[in-house]
Design an enzyme around this catalytic site. Sequence first.
Site, PDB file in Angstrom:
ATOM      1  N   GLY A 233      -5.942  -3.856   7.611  1.00 49.33           N
ATOM      2  CA  GLY A 233      -6.942  -2.796   7.624  1.00 49.33           C
ATOM      3  C   GLY A 233      -8.056  -2.920   8.656  1.00 49.33           C
ATOM      4  O   GLY A 233      -8.512  -1.914   9.202  1.00 49.33           O
TER       5      GLY A 233
ATOM      6  N   THR B 186       0.871  -1.192   0.000  1.00 50.74           N
ATOM      7  CA  THR B 186       0.000   0.000   0.000  1.00 50.74           C
ATOM      8  C   THR B 186       0.900   1.231   0.000  1.00 50.74           C
ATOM      9  O   THR B 186       1.971   1.211   0.585  1.00 50.74           O
ATOM     10  CB  THR B 186      -0.871  -0.012   1.278  1.00 50.74           C
TER      11      THR B 186
ATOM     12  N   GLY C 145     -10.927  -2.057   3.006  1.00 47.25           N
ATOM     13  CA  GLY C 145     -10.042  -1.915   4.165  1.00 47.25           C
ATOM     14  C   GLY C 145     -10.069  -0.510   4.732  1.00 47.25           C
ATOM     15  O   GLY C 145     -11.035   0.247   4.557  1.00 47.25           O
ATOM     16  N   ASP C 146      -8.996  -0.157   5.419  1.00 48.44           N
ATOM     17  CA  ASP C 146      -8.915   1.147   6.086  1.00 48.44           C
ATOM     18  C   ASP C 146      -8.505   2.285   5.159  1.00 48.44           C
ATOM     19  O   ASP C 146      -8.779   3.454   5.445  1.00 48.44           O
ATOM     20  CB  ASP C 146      -7.895   1.078   7.227  1.00 48.44           C
TER      21      ASP C 146
ATOM     22  N   THR D 103      -0.689   1.937   6.838  1.00 51.69           N
ATOM     23  CA  THR D 103      -0.612   0.697   6.059  1.00 51.69           C
ATOM     24  C   THR D 103      -0.548  -0.478   7.015  1.00 51.69           C
ATOM     25  O   THR D 103       0.122  -0.410   8.044  1.00 51.69           O
ATOM     26  CB  THR D 103       0.602   0.675   5.123  1.00 51.69           C
ATOM     27  N   GLY D 104      -1.264  -1.532   6.698  1.00 53.54           N
ATOM     28  CA  GLY D 104      -1.257  -2.704   7.572  1.00 53.54           C
ATOM     29  C   GLY D 104      -2.572  -3.445   7.457  1.00 53.54           C
ATOM     30  O   GLY D 104      -3.327  -3.245   6.500  1.00 53.54           O
TER      31      GLY D 104
ATOM     32  N   ARG E 172     -15.035  -6.616   0.158  1.00 54.55           N
ATOM     33  CA  ARG E 172     -14.292  -6.142   1.337  1.00 54.55           C
ATOM     34  C   ARG E 172     -13.588  -4.807   1.057  1.00 54.55           C
ATOM     35  O   ARG E 172     -12.933  -4.631   0.042  1.00 54.55           O
ATOM     36  CB  ARG E 172     -13.261  -7.195   1.730  1.00 54.55           C
TER      37      ARG E 172
END
Length: 327
Positions: free
Chosen positions: A247, A193, A223-224, A244-245, A221
């Site tokens: 989410g 990301t 994510g964040d 980043t990670g 789906r």
Amino acid sequence: MQLSNAAQAAETLQKKSNVAIAIHGGAGTILKSSMTPQKEAAYKNVLAKAVKHGYSLLQEGRKGEVAVVETIKILETSPLFNAGIGAVYTFDGEHELDASIMHGGNKNAGAVAGVKTIRSPIEAALLVMNESPHVMLSGEGAESFAEENGLEQVENTVFDTEFRKQALDRVKARMQQASNGYGTQQGNERFGTVGAVVLDSEGNIVAGTSTGGMTAKRYGRIGDSPVIGAGTFADNESCAVSATGHGEYFIRYNVAADICARMKYQGLTLDDAANTVVNEVLVNAGGEGGVIAIDSKGNIAMPFNSAGMYRASVSKGGKVTVAIYKN
Ligand code: ASP
């Protein structure tokens, strides 16, 4: 009092050298032992090119949001990162891209989620921020809005890479073995990301993030990364953050906004606020990842709790750093 031309020029120069930028290219199980010198150099080259480009735009006096978008576009164009070309595959073998941007001065924000045909999702996020009364547009609606406003549309296969296809095959094999059909937490299969945070010559801080999300994601789906407050947040009174990670954790712990809130209401420094959330709150919760953050004085923090995070920065004094692993 009227400033003389020379004094005005000096003030403009001073403003333009007071800019700073930090970028990330994803966090995860990035180990030196599994990297070749060539691969490492390739990552560092793109990171350096992107961060220097963003910094030069800021020095020219361009707005923070322009620097964020133009910097992220370089990373979206590189197949090395999980954004634009090189985005991870969904369970169904496509790419669904998410991006967002937020301006810390006027608190405007824009995001797109689950888009398949927009060449540059971060450009679309900027468009939503500047040209629509909304904050987040998703799927085909977001694609129509982008097209109507002249953004380039492409075939979804433009984002294909063999490296990410292999990652999909690996994750699907793991999913088949898992009792719940979802498989285990991903490490190497989703890193990449990208994001940027900047301080511009007007004193505004801006954050942006762009991603393909997580490998083998399904059922739409999200994510964040396109969620304002979770993956991206900016407030001139505290800081600008791009995350980043994993989410789901970043959404549940409202990571980007929480870092800013700790600065604003607890009086923590940028470093302390970012470190507390990434290395205490997220670690205790089991959420892997990291952030880049900048405050309106130009301080930069780039903590992560995974093995590595692709990252680079140019400080207010012009010092360039490019790094991958811890230390
Ligand atoms: N945060 C992204 C997501 O969950 C993935 C990543 O940053 O690696 O969609």
